[in-house]
Design an enzyme around this catalytic site. Structure first.
Site, PDB file in Angstrom:
ATOM      1  CE  LYS A 147      -3.980   0.313   2.040  1.00 20.45           C
ATOM      2  NZ  LYS A 147      -4.896   0.744   0.772  1.00 20.45           N
ATOM      3  CG  HIS A 148       2.461   2.870  -3.142  1.00 20.39           C
ATOM      4  ND1 HIS A 148       1.902   1.438  -3.500  1.00 20.39           N
ATOM      5  CD2 HIS A 148       2.696   3.620  -4.317  1.00 20.39           C
ATOM      6  CE1 HIS A 148       2.138   1.317  -4.901  1.00 20.39           C
ATOM      7  NE2 HIS A 148       2.313   2.447  -5.516  1.00 20.39           N
ATOM      8  CB  THR A 149      -1.121   7.736  -1.260  1.00 18.58           C
ATOM      9  OG1 THR A 149       0.013   8.150  -0.232  1.00 18.58           O
ATOM     10  CG2 THR A 149      -2.067   6.933  -0.827  1.00 18.58           C
TER      11      THR A 149
END
Length: 293
Positions: A147-149
């Site tokens: 998960k990453h933005t």
């Protein structure tokens, strides 16, 4: 996010460019108009390098479970910024100071975004502006499961939601959902609070995201994963788009495509985007809006 952190990021960027840990951004682009909206269609050298890196390694293609965020490359990571996220310069950047905000522990990319994800983004958006974005799943353009933005600064030619503003209600109340009349695909805009307080903005982003997911029927399945979608935040709005496919005639579509920057893998694909039309590309990668006239 203080100016000191941006200065540290800039210094890290210069050092990483000098050492070869960060690739310079070289681009060939054309600007196209579609229904009064302006799009950059851009071939970027770093994306070609990213494609090559995924296959051109000893022993054959890269392990699909390879995780560049556990741990992130030290030469690209700013230390001691966040307790929950690593702030990493994107090795395959599309612009200067293109950042990845990656969980310090593994979480699936398609788990719903959480308060801590939006707080990491709000730390940059509240004081620096720019654009925060999220590629939710492979069909939405994500190349990693961790998960990453991501965040890019405000700059001429960078992705932005500004291209949509003249058809969105300027006096919309925070927390209200809206559609853009020129977009023939399913989407939702939610007005954000106008604030430079990162904590307040983080709460506004989280509530806006949850409302957009409700409006678009983005509901977690039995595995607690959401359907593929893109989320973008900036210029006073959160914008969400459910996604059907990543590729449109070989052209990869991700969140930045919906912010006015369509990045292609070969210069020849620029002409293909011209033929289809930028809005046509975006619509084919999403779902038809049955209420659009």
């Amino acid at each position: 996010m203080s100016k000191e952190i941006l200065q540290r990021l800039d210094q890290l960027s210069q050092a990483a460019l000098a050492s070869g840990d960060l690739l310079p951004v070289q681009a060939q682009e054309e600007q196209l108009q579609d229904q009064g909206l302006s799009f950059f269609v851009r071939w970027v050298s770093t994306l070609a390098a990213k494609d090559a890196a995924s296959v051109s390694i000893p022993g054959g293609p890269r392990d699909p479970n390879f995780n560049p965020f556990l741990p992130p490359a030290p030469a690209l990571t700013v230390d001691d910024v966040s307790a929950t996220h690593n702030i990493v310069l994107n090795k395959f950047a599309v612009c200067d100071l293109h950042l990845v905000l990656a969980d310090k522990v593994f979480s699936e990319q398609l788990h719903p975004l959480r308060a801590i994800d939006f707080r990491a983004l709000a730390d940059f958006l509240a004081e620096q502006g720019g654009l925060g974005f999220y590629n939710g799943g492979a069909a939405a353009g994500a190349s990693q499961r961790h998960k990453h933005t991501q965040w890019i600064p405000a700059a001429v030619g960078n992705g932005s939601l500004a291209l949509y503003l003249d058809k969105l209600p300027a006096q919309a109340a925070p927390g209200t959902a809206h559609r853009h009349p020129d977009l023939a695909f399913e989407h939702c805009f939610v007005r954000l609070l106008d604030t430079q307080d990162a904590t307040v903005l983080s709460d506004s982003l989280l509530q806006a995201y949850r409302l957009a997911c409700t409006e678009l029927d983005l509901v977690p399945g039995a595995d607690d994963l959401l359907p593929a979608h893109n989320m973008l935040a900036g210029q006073g709005w959160l914008f969400a788009v459910p996604r059907s496919v990543e590729l449109v005639e070989g052209i990869s579509v991700n969140a930045l495509s919906y912010a006015g920057c369509i990045y292609v893998r070969t210069p020849e694909q620029i002409e293909r985007v011209r033929q289809i039309g930028p809005l046509g590309v975006l619509a084919q990668a999403a779902y038809a809006n049955t209420q659009h006239s």
